[in-house]
Structures are given as C-alpha cells and as structure tokens.
Design a protein around this motif. Structure first.
Motif, PDB file in Angstrom:
ATOM      1  N   HIS A 182       0.861  -1.193   0.000  1.00 42.35           N
ATOM      2  CA  HIS A 182       0.000   0.000   0.000  1.00 42.35           C
ATOM      3  C   HIS A 182       0.898   1.243   0.000  1.00 42.35           C
ATOM      4  CE1 HIS A 182      -3.343  -2.694   1.033  1.00 42.35           C
ATOM      5  NE2 HIS A 182      -2.519  -3.242   1.902  1.00 42.35           N
ATOM      6  N   PRO A 183       1.591   1.484  -1.105  1.00 45.06           N
ATOM      7  CA  PRO A 183       2.645   2.501  -1.124  1.00 45.06           C
ATOM      8  C   PRO A 183       2.163   3.938  -0.964  1.00 45.06           C
ATOM      9  CG  PRO A 183       2.239   1.647  -3.328  1.00 45.06           C
ATOM     10  CD  PRO A 183       1.472   0.777  -2.389  1.00 45.06           C
ATOM     11  N   LEU A 184       0.861   4.168  -1.076  1.00 44.30           N
ATOM     12  CA  LEU A 184       0.341   5.523  -0.916  1.00 44.30           C
ATOM     13  C   LEU A 184      -0.349   5.722   0.434  1.00 44.30           C
ATOM     14  CD1 LEU A 184      -1.189   6.032  -4.489  1.00 44.30           C
ATOM     15  CD2 LEU A 184       1.065   6.713  -3.660  1.00 44.30           C
ATOM     16  N   ARG A 213       6.833  10.485  -0.548  1.00 45.94           N
ATOM     17  CA  ARG A 213       6.485  11.814  -1.059  1.00 45.94           C
ATOM     18  C   ARG A 213       6.574  11.853  -2.579  1.00 45.94           C
ATOM     19  NH1 ARG A 213       9.830  17.523  -0.372  1.00 45.94           N
ATOM     20  NH2 ARG A 213       8.263  18.834  -1.387  1.00 45.94           N
ATOM     21  N   HIS A 214       7.645  11.283  -3.124  1.00 46.13           N
ATOM     22  CA  HIS A 214       7.814  11.253  -4.576  1.00 46.13           C
ATOM     23  C   HIS A 214       6.675  10.488  -5.234  1.00 46.13           C
ATOM     24  CE1 HIS A 214       9.758  11.015  -8.498  1.00 46.13           C
ATOM     25  NE2 HIS A 214       9.494   9.718  -8.496  1.00 46.13           N
ATOM     26  N   GLU A 219       1.977  10.012  -8.661  1.00 42.98           N
ATOM     27  CA  GLU A 219       0.753   9.276  -8.981  1.00 42.98           C
ATOM     28  C   GLU A 219      -0.521  10.061  -8.691  1.00 42.98           C
ATOM     29  OE1 GLU A 219       0.593   5.250  -7.660  1.00 42.98           O
ATOM     30  OE2 GLU A 219       2.749   4.922  -7.916  1.00 42.98           O
ATOM     31  N   LEU A 220      -0.478  10.951  -7.695  1.00 42.38           N
ATOM     32  CA  LEU A 220      -1.698  11.661  -7.305  1.00 42.38           C
ATOM     33  C   LEU A 220      -1.572  13.180  -7.400  1.00 42.38           C
ATOM     34  CD1 LEU A 220      -2.690   9.596  -4.116  1.00 42.38           C
ATOM     35  CD2 LEU A 220      -3.504   9.291  -6.466  1.00 42.38           C
ATOM     36  N   GLY A 221      -0.357  13.669  -7.622  1.00 41.60           N
ATOM     37  CA  GLY A 221      -0.166  15.106  -7.646  1.00 41.60           C
ATOM     38  C   GLY A 221      -0.356  15.757  -6.293  1.00 41.60           C
ATOM     39  N   LEU A 222      -0.059  15.018  -5.217  1.00 42.08           N
ATOM     40  CA  LEU A 222      -0.293  15.499  -3.859  1.00 42.08           C
ATOM     41  C   LEU A 222       1.006  15.579  -3.069  1.00 42.08           C
ATOM     42  CD1 LEU A 222      -3.436  13.368  -2.900  1.00 42.08           C
ATOM     43  CD2 LEU A 222      -3.400  15.774  -3.615  1.00 42.08           C
ATOM     44  N   GLU A 223       1.006  16.470  -2.101  1.00 48.11           N
ATOM     45  CA  GLU A 223       2.062  16.520  -1.102  1.00 48.11           C
ATOM     46  C   GLU A 223       1.642  15.681   0.100  1.00 48.11           C
ATOM     47  OE1 GLU A 223       5.215  18.063  -0.833  1.00 48.11           O
ATOM     48  OE2 GLU A 223       4.940  18.145  -3.018  1.00 48.11           O
TER      49      GLU A 223
END
Length: 247
Positions: A182-184, A213-214, A219-223
């Motif tokens: 679950h890398p995110l 963070r990368h 993948e989501l364009g999120l911080e």
C-alpha cells in the motif's frame, strides 16, 4: 457461512450474494428491490422477482441439507417487503470485526497489550478478500471496500500498539511489507519512519519519507499530509516524544 462450528458451502454466486447482503444487515429487513438490484443491477429480467423467490427457497434447502437441521431454514425469514437474516449482529464476523477495531482505536494509547491480543484474534478471522465471490452488486462491493479499509486500520492500530510497547526493531520488516503493498498509505509511512528512527536508522527514516512523497506527487499530484510532515519535522528536531513508549 458457519453453523455450530460447521462450515456451510453456499453454491452459486447469486446465493452467496443473498447471504452476504442479508448478513450486512442482520435482524433488519432487506427490501426486495435492494436484493433485485444487487443480483441483477439496473436491468433485471422480467422474471427477476420470481427468480429471487426461487433462489431464497434453494438457499433454505441448502442450509437444511448441509447442516442437517430443519430449523435453520428459519434463519432466512420472509416479510411482505423483503427478507431478513434472523441472527444477532454479534454472530456475524464482519460486525464483530468492526466492533473490535473501533474499540481498539479507543484503547490503544492506554492498553496496548490488550489491543494487540484483541486485534490478532480479529485479524485471524480473515481468510481472503472480503465478500469474495458475491458478485458485483453495489451493496456487497461497497461493504467489501469498507471492510478492507477497516482491516488496514486494524493493522495500523496493531503496529501502534507494538510500537508503544517498544517493538520497533521487530516491527520494521512488517511495516515495510505493508507499505510495499500500500505505497500511498501515509500512516504506514509514518509508522515506518518512527520504527526506523527508534532503531537508530534516521537516514533510512528520511529516505522513506522522500520515497513516499515522490510517489504521492507522481501518482496523485499530492504533497504528504500533516501526519507525514509532522513526523518528518519531529525526526529532524530529534523530538524526545518520538522515543516515548507506554508506561
């Protein structure tokens, strides 16, 4: 399905979908139109209502034949507007599991050892994906996603409890495996950072943050959210609170 400790195999996807749908609301009447939608979607055949009655009759026969108990047919009760599984909620694995996880969330900070025992028992109930082979109806798919999320929360709470008792060294490989699947999932990242830091691996903790963070950005364009950012800041400041364990 299990009756008196004896597994009962429910043949056919539609019969399994009926059992699952009724089990998600034990003691409550599930309207016929909900079951029709679950079994056939937005375009049920003209014979769907009669087919549903036939499936219910077949389900009752299956329960009686496999259990050897005639009275078990009464577990599936018919009402004018639908059908009901006549069992208390605590007899349903999904309900019990959710209740254990909710209780663990309230108790993990002060009773980590008890939480570990209860969550291990609850997680042992899982033998595969939630509501497997119950079709593609909205009720079962939504419940499956909710139960899978609750399972992940249970694993997070279990790690919290182990970290609270000083189990950072042995917990690192487990969290690494969870984060790889679950890398995110930011909470797993936070927990791995803490476990690595407590194990004297500050550089690895920082690298974990950078890697997740990368991936979030790519993948989501999120911080990263506040949890990850606060954990990073605490590590950089070498906050003493990161090393605190349950008393």
């Amino acid at each position: 399905m299990i009756e008196h400790g004896v597994p009962i195999a429910i043949p056919g996807e539609k019969l399994r979908a009926i059992v699952a749908t009724l089990s998600l609301s034990p003691g409550t009447t599930v309207p016929v139109y909900d079951l029709l939608d679950e079994l056939w979607g937005e375009r049920p055949p003209r014979s769907a209502a009669n087919s549903l009655q036939g499936h219910i009759a077949r389900l009752r026969r299956t329960l009686v034949r496999q259990s050897g108990r005639e009275e078990i047919r009464d577990f599936i009760r018919t009402f004018g507007s639908g059908y009901m599984l006549a069992l208390p909620p605590e007899d349903i694995d999904a309900t019990r599991f959710t209740s254990v996880v909710e209780t663990a969330g309230r108790r993990v900070a002060h009773h980590p050892a008890e939480v570990i025992a209860s969550l291990k028992h609850a997680l042992a109930m899982w033998h595969g994906p939630a509501l497997l082979d119950t079709g593609h109806g909205m009720i079962c798919r939504t419940a499956s996603a909710r139960l899978e999320e609750t399972r992940l929360i249970a694993q997070e709470l279990l790690i919290d409890a182990r970290l609270a008792l000083g189990g950072h060294h042995e917990t690192v490989p487990e969290i690494e495996q969870l984060l790889s699947r679950h890398p995110l999932r930011e909470r797993f990242c936070e927990q791995l950072m803490i476990a690595l830091y407590r194990s004297g691996r500050q550089a690895d903790a920082l690298n974990t943050y950078r890697r997740v963070r990368h991936r979030l950005a790519a993948e989501l364009g999120l911080e990263p959210g506040p949890g990850m950012q606060n954990t990073l800041a605490e590590i950089l400041r070498q906050e003493s609170s990161l090393l605190q364990q349950a008393g």
